[in-house]
Motif scaffolding. Structure first.
Motif, PDB file in Angstrom:
ATOM      1  N   ASP A 186      -3.308   4.728  -2.094  1.00 50.89           N
ATOM      2  CA  ASP A 186      -4.392   3.974  -1.475  1.00 50.89           C
ATOM      3  C   ASP A 186      -5.101   4.800  -0.412  1.00 50.89           C
ATOM      4  O   ASP A 186      -6.312   4.677  -0.223  1.00 50.89           O
ATOM      5  CB  ASP A 186      -3.831   2.683  -0.860  1.00 50.89           C
ATOM      6  CG  ASP A 186      -3.273   1.743  -1.907  1.00 50.89           C
ATOM      7  OD1 ASP A 186      -4.055   1.229  -2.716  1.00 50.89           O
ATOM      8  OD2 ASP A 186      -2.048   1.545  -1.926  1.00 50.89           O
ATOM      9  N   VAL A 187      -4.355   5.651   0.298  1.00 52.63           N
ATOM     10  CA  VAL A 187      -4.969   6.565   1.268  1.00 52.63           C
ATOM     11  C   VAL A 187      -5.910   7.521   0.554  1.00 52.63           C
ATOM     12  O   VAL A 187      -7.054   7.756   0.991  1.00 52.63           O
ATOM     13  CB  VAL A 187      -3.884   7.341   2.041  1.00 52.63           C
ATOM     14  CG1 VAL A 187      -4.506   8.441   2.895  1.00 52.63           C
ATOM     15  CG2 VAL A 187      -3.063   6.400   2.903  1.00 52.63           C
ATOM     16  N   TYR A 209      -2.404  -4.122   6.399  1.00 49.06           N
ATOM     17  CA  TYR A 209      -2.206  -2.670   6.516  1.00 49.06           C
ATOM     18  C   TYR A 209      -3.057  -1.932   5.489  1.00 49.06           C
ATOM     19  O   TYR A 209      -3.647  -0.881   5.787  1.00 49.06           O
ATOM     20  CB  TYR A 209      -0.728  -2.336   6.343  1.00 49.06           C
ATOM     21  CG  TYR A 209      -0.431  -0.852   6.336  1.00 49.06           C
ATOM     22  CD1 TYR A 209      -0.912  -0.021   7.330  1.00 49.06           C
ATOM     23  CD2 TYR A 209       0.329  -0.287   5.323  1.00 49.06           C
ATOM     24  CE1 TYR A 209      -0.650   1.343   7.320  1.00 49.06           C
ATOM     25  CE2 TYR A 209       0.601   1.067   5.308  1.00 49.06           C
ATOM     26  CZ  TYR A 209       0.107   1.873   6.302  1.00 49.06           C
ATOM     27  OH  TYR A 209       0.359   3.226   6.291  1.00 49.06           O
ATOM     28  N   LEU A 210      -3.156  -2.480   4.262  1.00 51.14           N
ATOM     29  CA  LEU A 210      -4.014  -1.870   3.256  1.00 51.14           C
ATOM     30  C   LEU A 210      -5.477  -1.894   3.698  1.00 51.14           C
ATOM     31  O   LEU A 210      -6.208  -0.905   3.524  1.00 51.14           O
ATOM     32  CB  LEU A 210      -3.862  -2.605   1.921  1.00 51.14           C
ATOM     33  CG  LEU A 210      -4.747  -2.131   0.766  1.00 51.14           C
ATOM     34  CD1 LEU A 210      -4.557  -0.647   0.501  1.00 51.14           C
ATOM     35  CD2 LEU A 210      -4.461  -2.941  -0.490  1.00 51.14           C
ATOM     36  N   PRO A 233       0.832  -1.215   0.000  1.00 57.47           N
ATOM     37  CA  PRO A 233       0.000   0.000   0.000  1.00 57.47           C
ATOM     38  C   PRO A 233       0.859   1.255   0.000  1.00 57.47           C
ATOM     39  O   PRO A 233       2.020   1.244   0.430  1.00 57.47           O
ATOM     40  CB  PRO A 233      -0.796  -0.125   1.304  1.00 57.47           C
ATOM     41  CG  PRO A 233       0.028  -1.010   2.169  1.00 57.47           C
ATOM     42  CD  PRO A 233       0.732  -1.964   1.254  1.00 57.47           C
ATOM     43  N   SER A 234       0.286   2.340  -0.477  1.00 56.74           N
ATOM     44  CA  SER A 234       1.018   3.600  -0.563  1.00 56.74           C
ATOM     45  C   SER A 234       0.055   4.760  -0.339  1.00 56.74           C
ATOM     46  O   SER A 234      -1.127   4.574  -0.024  1.00 56.74           O
ATOM     47  CB  SER A 234       1.712   3.732  -1.923  1.00 56.74           C
ATOM     48  OG  SER A 234       0.733   3.824  -2.953  1.00 56.74           O
ATOM     49  N   SER A 264       2.263   4.857   4.882  1.00 60.18           N
ATOM     50  CA  SER A 264       1.908   4.866   3.461  1.00 60.18           C
ATOM     51  C   SER A 264       2.630   5.984   2.717  1.00 60.18           C
ATOM     52  O   SER A 264       2.959   5.845   1.538  1.00 60.18           O
ATOM     53  CB  SER A 264       0.394   5.019   3.297  1.00 60.18           C
ATOM     54  OG  SER A 264      -0.034   6.304   3.696  1.00 60.18           O
ATOM     55  N   ILE A 312      -5.897   0.840   6.262  1.00 63.20           N
ATOM     56  CA  ILE A 312      -5.974   2.155   5.617  1.00 63.20           C
ATOM     57  C   ILE A 312      -7.393   2.421   5.121  1.00 63.20           C
ATOM     58  O   ILE A 312      -7.976   3.491   5.356  1.00 63.20           O
ATOM     59  CB  ILE A 312      -4.964   2.234   4.460  1.00 63.20           C
ATOM     60  CG1 ILE A 312      -3.543   2.376   4.992  1.00 63.20           C
ATOM     61  CG2 ILE A 312      -5.289   3.407   3.527  1.00 63.20           C
ATOM     62  CD1 ILE A 312      -2.478   2.374   3.911  1.00 63.20           C
TER      63      ILE A 312
END
Length: 469
Positions: free
Chosen positions: A142-143, A199-200, A138-139, A250, A203
């Motif tokens: 994705d947020v 984690y994704l 995720p990065s 992220s 988020i």
């Protein structure tokens, strides 16, 4: 006299824009919004079965790399309800609703992880496909997707006229696939995959809920008041801290992703620019952003070691100061490269492939030509069969049931079929006549192994000569 013009003055540009983008005009009643969101929080009975089936569908889609199946699972999933309910509870400061939403979300996540883990434990397809791997890193993007999707979702839920916003948000934010990917990580004891996927999912949950808080506060829906304003500020600060702590990793991952993309783009451009000689062709370029390695495989006239070293000295000026260049080519390895030189091997393999293909084509052409000759011979014999039958019946009218054809020899596997003539005769020809018939058939068929089979008996069909005048 005319009556004075009493029309109201036109609205100002600011007022017109504010009216155009207003979220209050088509807002549903506060009680209706509250009832709809609270109803979506509970996950029990049929909803849990739908959740498990949706997780199973998404797991199969990820396992088989089917985007359409994954989208279908996201449309079926009921996971949005507890997340929006959690954000709504924070927005109106209803701690009982917050606890209920968190409990249902925890139950949903546990069931989803259990279902996906069980599937990936029993499936025979163990290889991680691209749809699975896409949910492990995720990065910041994705947020942004989760925040924008959450805002669209809560705005759609607060309207009088319901639309297809919620299914679209479920697809855009992709709540199901990360949980399925986390189950894959658990089933294979791959903790990096599990951590990245979960984690994704976190988020998505946090920022969808955060978007709900923003919209609820903007619409000024009725909410409970704290007797102690200090406690209210403390709750809001805790919420902001959770949001920031979720977003910070992220941001770092996004920065690393951008750096890797920039490095890869510069490296490929450098290779295209520097290895563009007419006698050299770049067969393959491999870029490893993590180690800053650039591997180039060349075919053609080998470059001298000094030329390769001169190209390597240009890395810094191309924005690749920390990069290492490895060149693979026939007979002239780069002095810095300690790896096996595969350039000449690849060239030899390509030559072998071409040569084998040419041999295979020649074999196929020869086989086709042989089959063509066999078909032509067969067709020629079929065309002659009628004439042979008529000639034999004219010479031996006492014979009937004449058959002319080709048959395989008993015990001669792979041998060519033998021409034959068989007939049933009321009166058998003499031995010398049978010998003459055999010789005639060999000449007529053009094959020395042609055979005549005559059987004594009463033929069912006898060709009668035409009556005379």
């Amino acid at each position: 006299m005319n009556a004075p013009d009493t029309q109201p003055p036109p609205p100002s540009l600011r007022a017109a824009i504010a009216h155009r983008f207003s979220l209050h005009d088509d807002k549903a009643d506060d009680a209706e919004i509250d009832r709809a969101i609270r109803a979506g929080v509970e996950l029990q009975g049929a909803t849990l079965w739908i959740l498990m089936l949706a997780i199973l569908i998404a797991s199969v889609g990820l396992n088989t790399n089917s985007t359409a199946v994954i989208i279908g699972a996201m449309l079926v999933s009921p996971l949005m309800g507890p997340i929006v309910g959690f954000g709504y509870g924070i927005g109106i400061l209803d701690f009982a609703l917050i606890r209920r939403a968190l409990a249902n979300l925890g139950i949903a996540a546990t069931i989803s992880l259990g279902t996906s883990t069980l599937y990936f434990l029993v499936t025979p397809l163990a290889e991680a496909q691209s749809e699975l791997l896409a949910r492990t890193t995720p990065s910041l993007w994705d947020v942004l997707i989760a925040l924008a999707g959450g805002l669209a979702g809560i705005i759609g839920q607060t309207r009088r006229e319901k639309s297809n916003v919620i299914p679209g948000v479920a697809i855009a934010t992709a709540l199901m696939p990360p949980l399925c990917t986390a189950g894959y990580g658990l089933a294979n004891a791959n903790w990096s995959v599990f951590g990245g996927a979960f984690y994704l999912f976190s988020i998505n949950c946090v920022f969808i809920a955060f978007a709900a808080v923003i919209v609820i506060d903007f619409l000024r829906l009725p909410h409970r008041k704290f007797i102690d304003p200090v406690k209210e500020r403390r709750v809001k600060r805790a919420l902001l801290a959770v949001v920031l702590l979720t977003a910070l990793p992220s941001i770092w991952l996004a920065a690393r992703l951008v750096d890797n993309e920039v490095f890869g783009s510069r490296a490929r451009e450098f290779v295209r620019k520097e290895f563009n000689a007419a006698t050299v062709h770049v067969l393959e370029t491999r870029v490893a952003p993590g180690t800053h390695d650039i591997e180039v495989t060349l075919i053609g006239t080998p470059l001298a070691g000094t030329a390769i070293k001169a190209i390597g000295q240009k890395l810094a000026s191309a924005g690749l100061a920390n990069a290492r260049l490895f060149v693979h080519q026939g007979e002239v390895p780069h002095v810095e490269s300690q790896k096996i030189d595969v350039g000449s091997l690849k060239a030899d393999i390509l030559a072998d492939i071409v040569r084998n293909n040419q041999d295979a084509l020649q074999d196929k052409d020869a086989t086709i030509e042989a089959l063509r000759r066999q078909v032509a011979a067969q067709q020629g014999w079929v065309a002659q069969a009628g004439a042979v039958t008529r000639e034999f019946e004219a010479q031996y009218p006492q014979c009937g049931d004449v058959l002319v054809g080709k048959a395989a020899q008993d015990g001669a596997d792979g041998a060519a079929p033998v021409p034959f003539l068989s007939a049933t005769c009321r009166r058998m020809p003499r031995a010398d006549e049978v010998k003459r018939i055999n010789a005639w058939l060999k000449v007529r068929s053009g094959m020395s192994d042609a055979r005549v089979v005559l059987v004594a008996g009463r033929p069912q069909t006898v060709r009668r000569p035409a009556p005379g005048p």
